[in-house]
Each structure stands twice: as C-alpha cells, then as structure tokens.
Design a protein around this motif. Structure first.
Motif, PDB file in Angstrom:
ATOM      1  N   ILE A  95       0.971  -1.260  -0.107  1.00 16.16           N
ATOM      2  CA  ILE A  95      -0.088   0.068  -0.100  1.00 16.16           C
ATOM      3  C   ILE A  95       0.943   1.314  -0.111  1.00 16.16           C
ATOM      4  N   LEU A  96       1.920   1.173   1.009  1.00 13.81           N
ATOM      5  CA  LEU A  96       2.835   2.429   0.993  1.00 13.81           C
ATOM      6  C   LEU A  96       3.503   2.674  -0.408  1.00 13.81           C
ATOM      7  N   GLN A  97       4.086   1.691  -0.836  1.00 17.37           N
ATOM      8  CA  GLN A  97       4.992   1.631  -2.161  1.00 17.37           C
ATOM      9  C   GLN A  97       3.893   2.107  -3.286  1.00 17.37           C
ATOM     10  N   GLU A  98       2.754   1.443  -3.416  1.00 16.74           N
ATOM     11  CA  GLU A  98       1.727   2.116  -4.479  1.00 16.74           C
ATOM     12  C   GLU A  98       1.498   3.732  -4.287  1.00 16.74           C
ATOM     13  N   LYS A  99       1.419   3.995  -2.989  1.00 16.66           N
ATOM     14  CA  LYS A  99       1.155   5.500  -2.737  1.00 16.66           C
ATOM     15  C   LYS A  99       1.969   6.467  -2.902  1.00 16.66           C
ATOM     16  N   ILE A 100       3.387   5.997  -2.822  1.00 14.30           N
ATOM     17  CA  ILE A 100       4.666   6.946  -3.127  1.00 14.30           C
ATOM     18  C   ILE A 100       4.594   6.730  -4.406  1.00 14.30           C
ATOM     19  N   ARG A 101       4.653   5.663  -5.068  1.00 16.34           N
ATOM     20  CA  ARG A 101       4.670   5.693  -6.549  1.00 16.34           C
ATOM     21  C   ARG A 101       3.852   6.465  -7.136  1.00 16.34           C
ATOM     22  N   SER A 102       2.503   6.701  -6.854  1.00 21.05           N
ATOM     23  CA  SER A 102       1.641   7.631  -7.544  1.00 21.05           C
ATOM     24  C   SER A 102       1.577   8.949  -7.002  1.00 21.05           C
ATOM     25  N   ASP A 103       1.780   9.121  -5.594  1.00 30.66           N
ATOM     26  CA  ASP A 103       1.805  10.704  -5.052  1.00 30.66           C
ATOM     27  C   ASP A 103       3.025  11.300  -4.708  1.00 30.66           C
ATOM     28  N   GLY A 104       4.026  10.459  -5.035  1.00 25.07           N
ATOM     29  CA  GLY A 104       5.346  11.019  -4.372  1.00 25.07           C
ATOM     30  C   GLY A 104       5.759  10.658  -2.883  1.00 25.07           C
ATOM     31  N   ASN A 154      15.121   2.239  -5.534  1.00 28.07           N
ATOM     32  CA  ASN A 154      15.176   0.835  -5.994  1.00 28.07           C
ATOM     33  C   ASN A 154      13.980   0.099  -5.410  1.00 28.07           C
ATOM     34  N   ASP A 155      12.884   0.769  -5.235  1.00 27.96           N
ATOM     35  CA  ASP A 155      11.551   0.021  -4.797  1.00 27.96           C
ATOM     36  C   ASP A 155      11.563  -0.177  -3.257  1.00 27.96           C
ATOM     37  N   ARG A 156      12.643   0.217  -2.719  1.00 29.91           N
ATOM     38  CA  ARG A 156      12.440   0.021  -1.268  1.00 29.91           C
ATOM     39  C   ARG A 156      12.196   1.327  -0.227  1.00 29.91           C
TER      40      ARG A 156
END
Ligand code: SAH
Length: 346
Positions: A9-18, A181-183
C-alpha cells in the motif's frame, strides 16, 4: 515478518503521489485500518513487542486510582463526573484503577468510564478485561461527552505521529519517506522556512509534533470548558527546542530495535515526547500544568507504603515480583526518571 500488504500500500501510494512525510508514514504504520500495527491486537508484554507500566505492576494502576480520588475530592466531589482513558492497551490499567476505586464507593457508583481506542482488536481485548464495568468506547476524543472529566493516558503520546526535518546545505528540509530501488528510504523534501532552530550540523535531524500539540490542545480545551484534570504519562524530556536536535523515532519488534523503515505495520514506532511545547499549550489554554518524573510522582502517591502492606501477605515469589515491579517503575535508572507525568488541571 514484514506485513506485505501495508508495504505494498505504501509503495503504491508513494509511486503515484510521491514521498510521504515521516508523520504520515508513522500514522499509516500504527493506525492504517486493516494493517496498522495496533490493529493486530495484543502486542504487549513479554510475548509481544514492548512492556508498559500497567503490565509491569498492579501498583501502577492502584496509585493512579489514588490520584483519581484525590482529584475528585479536591474538585469538591462533583455529582457528574466521568473517567476517561485514552489508548487503554489491554485494559489492564483501567482494571487496576477500578479495583483501587473500591476504596471510595460513592465515587465509583456514579462513575462512567469512557475509553478512546482506535483499534477494534484492542477494543475487543478491553471488553474482555473490563467485563461488567460501565464502559463506553470511542475511536476518537471528539465524541467524548462534554462533562467534568478525569483523563488518563499512558504511553499514548509517544504513539502519535511526529514529523522530522533534516539540516542540509544550511537549511531545514522536511524529511520524507520515498522509494529507492523500490525499497522504502528516507529522502529530503521541501525547505521548512518557518522552522527557527539554530545550531544544527549537516545531516542532523529535528523532530516536531503538530499532531501531539493538536491532540493535547483538545484535551486542555475539554478540561477548561467542562472542568477536571488529566494525567499523561510517557517517556520524554522537557528540553528547550534548540537543545532537542537529534532523532528519537524508534521501532521495536519483539523487544529488539529494528530500522524504522524495515517492518511497516509489524513493529511499534514511537518517539520521545517533547513536553516543553505541551507545557506552553497548557499555558496558552489557561490550564495549569506540572511535569513530574514518574518515580517521585508514584512515591508521593504512596507506592512504597502500599508495597510494604502487600508484602505482609505475599509469599516469597510474589514478594520478589512486587518488589522488582516497583523498582522498575520508580528507580531513576529504570522507568523512574525517563518517564514523565504531565498533570493538567482546568
Ligand atoms: N496505555 C496502554 C497501551 C499503550 S500503547 C498501556 O500502558 O499498556 C498505545 C495505545 O494507544 C494502544 O491501545 C493504541 O491502540 C492506542 N492508540 C494509539 N494511537 C491512537 C489514536 N490515534 N487514537 C486512539 N487510540 C490510539
């Protein structure tokens, strides 16, 4: 074990909103409705991640019961009064307070208990611990009845989100959680022009906690308008902001420190409470506030006298447990000095 769902959930949020702020990260880790740390239920004690004062000794709650009775008397024994606990964990503290209040049946008979707990799983455990007591649950302090209140919160403030700033190239920037790197990784955000803290070295961190201030202001306002008193107990310090440069955010998993970004939702995230800004808020809202160290505070309520009395009827094993519990709560090198008691009155 990492909770993959919260990490995803956190990765997706950061990918889409920064990147998100450290405070937003902390709030998600602890309170995300499905995967937040406290939603797991029982995280306390030797089998869990950390042990709190009420889990160390029944005398902690018994002393707070004495505090409750003293406040009630000092307020002239008001007919309408409620007992509020915010962040009750397993319900152990309220159970011990309630037992202690049997010394004053006229108060106990008319007392309603209001618990503020945002975790359904912990509410369930509290229901079992406090079976038969007059309890109403709330998920937020905003729905508490407007009434004279005696409010208690142990190790709650340290779980409310804090923000971090980092000193880079002569300016404070907001510290954020992003992806490398996705982490999950700490990254720097916008310049914080309003932060007026001097003396930092390159890369140093400063923590500030708007959510803690807002929460505490609501408590002070409730006390001011309805009457009552509050006791907020936590580990922290009373240092002036300039001397508070440094990171205190920490993650605990099974009594071990782990990296704060390693186990989102599976480790307990807390930060040292900065009490100085809270004393200022109390003053602004015209409440009176005093900060005590836990050891002297419990001693002034008679914890050592109560211990002696209990020892008279205890066997050897019980005696050892009682003595080591009181020692842990009060000794300066244990919880007695690091833990502070913020006492606020209308
Ligand atoms: N007071 C207990 C538990 C401390 S842990 C004890 O001393 O053992 C923190 C408690 O506060 C947990 O019950 C947690 O679910 C609750 N909590 C944390 N943040 C909260 C929030 N924002 N709103 C309501 N409850 C919260």
């Amino acid at each position: 074990m990492t909770d993959p769902s919260l990490l995803t959930i956190l990765q997706e949020k950061i990918r889409s909103d920064g990147p998100i702020s450290v405070g937003a990260y902390m709030a998600q880790c602890l309170g995300q409705p499905q995967h937040g740390y406290y939603m797991r239920g029982d995280v306390f004690g030797t089998d869990g991640d950390f042990t709190t004062a009420p889990e160390v000794s029944q005398l902690f709650g018994e002393m707070l019961a004495i505090w409750v009775m003293l406040q009630y008397q000092q307020m002239g024994s008001p007919l309408e009064i409620q007992l509020v606990e915010i962040g009750p964990g397993r319900g152990t503290l309220m159970r011990d307070i309630w037992r202690g209040l049997s010394a004053m049946p006229d108060l106990r008979d008319r007392l309603q208990i209001h618990l503020v707990e945002f975790s359904p799983a912990l509410q369930k455990i509290q229901r079992e611990t406090l079976n038969g007591l007059p309890v109403t649950w709330h998920t937020d302090i905003s729905t508490l009845p407007r009434q004279t209140s005696l409010i208690i919160g142990n190790e709650l403030l340290d779980a409310l989100p804090i923000e971090q700033a980092i000193w880079v190239d002569g300016v404070w920037r907001k510290r954020m959680v992003g992806l490398e790197n996705d982490r999950l990784a700490f990254v720097t955000g916008d310049v914080l022009t309003e932060l007026n803290i001097t003396g930092a070295q390159e890369g140093e961190i400063y923590e500030y906690a708007p959510a803690v201030g807002d929460f505490f202001r609501q408590i002070c306002r409730l006390l001011k308008s309805q009457g009552g008193a509050a006791l907020l107990i936590d580990y922290g310090d009373n240092m002036p902001p300039d001397q508070r440069i440094g990171e205190t955010l920490q993650a605990l998993h099974k009594h071990q420190y782990v990296h704060t970004l390693l186990l989102p939702g599976a480790s307990d995230l807390t930060a040292h409470v900065a009490f100085a800004p809270l004393l200022k808020i109390a003053e602004e809202t015209e409440c009176t506030a005093q900060l005590h160290e836990q050891g002297p505070f419990l001693s002034s309520l008679g914890i050592h006298l109560r211990l002696e009395k209990l020892l008279l009827q205890a066997n050897e094993e019980q005696s050892k447990a009682l003595q080591s519990g009181v020692q842990r709560l009060t000794a300066p090198e244990q919880m007695g000095r690091l833990f502070k008691v913020l006492e606020v009155k209308a």
